[in-house]
Design a protein around this motif. Structure first.
Motif, short mmCIF file in Angstrom:
data_model
loop_
_atom_site.label_atom_id
_atom_site.label_comp_id
_atom_site.label_asym_id
_atom_site.label_seq_id
_atom_site.Cartn_x
_atom_site.Cartn_y
_atom_site.Cartn_z
N LYS A 65 0.86 -1.18 0.00
CA LYS A 65 0.00 0.00 0.00
C LYS A 65 0.89 1.23 0.00
O LYS A 65 1.91 1.29 0.69
CB LYS A 65 -0.90 0.00 1.23
CG LYS A 65 -1.82 -1.21 1.31
CD LYS A 65 -2.89 -1.03 2.36
CE LYS A 65 -3.91 0.00 1.93
NZ LYS A 65 -5.08 0.07 2.86
N SER A 72 -8.76 -1.67 4.66
CA SER A 72 -9.06 -1.80 3.23
C SER A 72 -9.49 -0.47 2.62
O SER A 72 -10.15 -0.45 1.58
CB SER A 72 -10.17 -2.84 3.03
OG SER A 72 -11.35 -2.47 3.73
N TRP A 73 -9.10 0.64 3.22
CA TRP A 73 -9.38 1.94 2.61
C TRP A 73 -8.65 2.04 1.28
O TRP A 73 -7.60 1.43 1.08
CB TRP A 73 -8.90 3.07 3.52
CG TRP A 73 -9.73 3.27 4.76
CD1 TRP A 73 -10.60 2.38 5.33
CD2 TRP A 73 -9.76 4.43 5.58
NE1 TRP A 73 -11.14 2.91 6.46
CE2 TRP A 73 -10.65 4.17 6.64
CE3 TRP A 73 -9.09 5.65 5.54
CZ2 TRP A 73 -10.91 5.10 7.64
CZ3 TRP A 73 -9.34 6.58 6.54
CH2 TRP A 73 -10.25 6.31 7.57
N PRO A 74 -9.20 2.84 0.34
CA PRO A 74 -8.53 2.99 -0.96
C PRO A 74 -7.12 3.54 -0.83
O PRO A 74 -6.83 4.36 0.04
CB PRO A 74 -9.44 3.97 -1.70
CG PRO A 74 -10.77 3.85 -1.04
CD PRO A 74 -10.48 3.58 0.41
N ASP A 75 -6.23 3.06 -1.68
CA ASP A 75 -4.84 3.48 -1.68
C ASP A 75 -4.27 3.16 -3.06
O ASP A 75 -4.85 2.35 -3.81
CB ASP A 75 -4.06 2.72 -0.61
CG ASP A 75 -2.79 3.45 -0.16
OD1 ASP A 75 -2.28 4.28 -0.94
OD2 ASP A 75 -2.30 3.17 0.95
N ARG A 111 -7.39 2.20 -5.22
CA ARG A 111 -8.48 1.24 -5.18
C ARG A 111 -8.41 0.46 -3.88
O ARG A 111 -7.42 0.52 -3.16
CB ARG A 111 -8.45 0.31 -6.40
CG ARG A 111 -7.29 -0.63 -6.50
CD ARG A 111 -7.60 -1.71 -7.56
NE ARG A 111 -6.51 -2.66 -7.64
CZ ARG A 111 -5.60 -2.70 -8.63
NH1 ARG A 111 -5.66 -1.83 -9.60
NH2 ARG A 111 -4.64 -3.60 -8.61
N ARG A 112 -9.47 -0.30 -3.59
CA ARG A 112 -9.56 -1.04 -2.34
C ARG A 112 -8.91 -2.42 -2.44
O ARG A 112 -8.20 -2.85 -1.53
CB ARG A 112 -11.01 -1.21 -1.93
CG ARG A 112 -11.71 0.07 -1.52
CD ARG A 112 -13.14 -0.22 -1.11
NE ARG A 112 -13.84 0.99 -0.72
CZ ARG A 112 -13.86 1.47 0.51
NH1 ARG A 112 -13.20 0.83 1.47
NH2 ARG A 112 -14.52 2.58 0.80
N ARG A 146 -8.94 -7.66 0.00
CA ARG A 146 -8.77 -6.26 0.36
C ARG A 146 -7.95 -6.19 1.64
O ARG A 146 -8.17 -6.94 2.58
CB ARG A 146 -10.12 -5.59 0.61
CG ARG A 146 -11.02 -5.52 -0.61
CD ARG A 146 -12.29 -4.76 -0.27
NE ARG A 146 -13.17 -4.62 -1.42
CZ ARG A 146 -14.29 -3.90 -1.43
NH1 ARG A 146 -14.65 -3.26 -0.32
NH2 ARG A 146 -15.04 -3.83 -2.50
#
Length: 237
Positions: A65, A72-75, A111-112, A146
């Motif tokens: 990430k 699982s936040w978007p990165d 994206r997740r 995720r």
């Protein structure tokens, strides 16, 4: 060649990596043993032996990430693939989550989930041609999930896979091989792993331009700041 600008960027990257006691870029990740199978490009050859000719190598793969964001936040996600080609130097392929379409393959996209499209973002030159490399989701492979916790759980006996592909700036992706993940490696190996996407570029490809310069300088500073050593440096003593 050294310059005041590159020295300043390298020093800044080293200071930040030293401050966080980790990589400047993509500090949170998981590293796996893997196998890379190359079957070669379909259609006109690229002129790059690694892409055109069949081969099989043991590999090390790191999924990561970028920031990193929690859970699982978007990165902006990353995949680093090192081909161990003893007695030849290793080859490092780095890619970030992005879009598959020509207008998006040079743009990092958050994206997740770890399953999806990863591209080299920066282009390579093979002769007069401009090429991009990618690691694409294999539709017949288990989902990578995720978050880093899920990623650790799925890699194992089922052997999740990524498809390696090459494309021109506007052409379709042409698969030329696959990466099969195996067992996870430990945190110590993950911390010691040091990719060099500029110095360990596949033979027959070359990089140029401001993005390549920035990546080379920041990676060099990050490695220096966290005390990491390159495989090719170890070979040369």
């Amino acid at each position: 060649m050294s310059s005041p600008a590159s020295s300043a960027v390298e020093r800044a990257a080293a200071a930040l990596a030293r401050l966080r006691h980790a990589r400047l870029l993509h500090p949170a990740g998981r590293t796996f043993s893997a196998e890379v199978l190359i079957w070669g490009t379909s259609g006109p050859p690229t002129g790059v032996p690694l892409l055109d000719l069949p081969g099989r190598w043991p590999a090390t793969v790191r999924l990561s990430k970028g920031v990193p964001t929690p859970g699982s936040w978007p990165d902006v996600l990353g995949v680093g693939i090192r081909l161990h080609r003893d007695p030849e130097p290793p080859v490092d392929l780095l890619a970030s989550s992005s879009g598959a379409a020509p207008v998006l393959r040079h743009v990092p996209l958050p994206r997740r989930g770890f399953t999806g499209t990863y591209t080299s973002i920066m282009s390579f030159r093979a002769g007069r041609r401009r090429l991009y490399l990618a690691a694409l989701a294999d539709p017949d492979s288990p989902e990578l999930g995720r978050g880093l916790a899920e990623l650790s759980a799925v890699a194992g006996a089922d052997g999740p896979r990524l498809v390696l592909a090459v494309a021109s700036a506007v052409g379709p992706w042409r698969p030329f091989g696959e990466v099969r993940l195996d067992g996870r490696r430990g945190a110590r190996e993950d911390a010691a792993l040091a990719f060099d996407p500029i110095g360990n570029v596949p033979p027959g490809l070359r990089v140029a331009g401001p993005l390549a310069w920035l990546r080379d300088t920041t990676y060099r500073g990050s490695r220096r700041g966290r005390g990491a050593r390159l495989s090719r440096e170890a070979r040369r003593g």
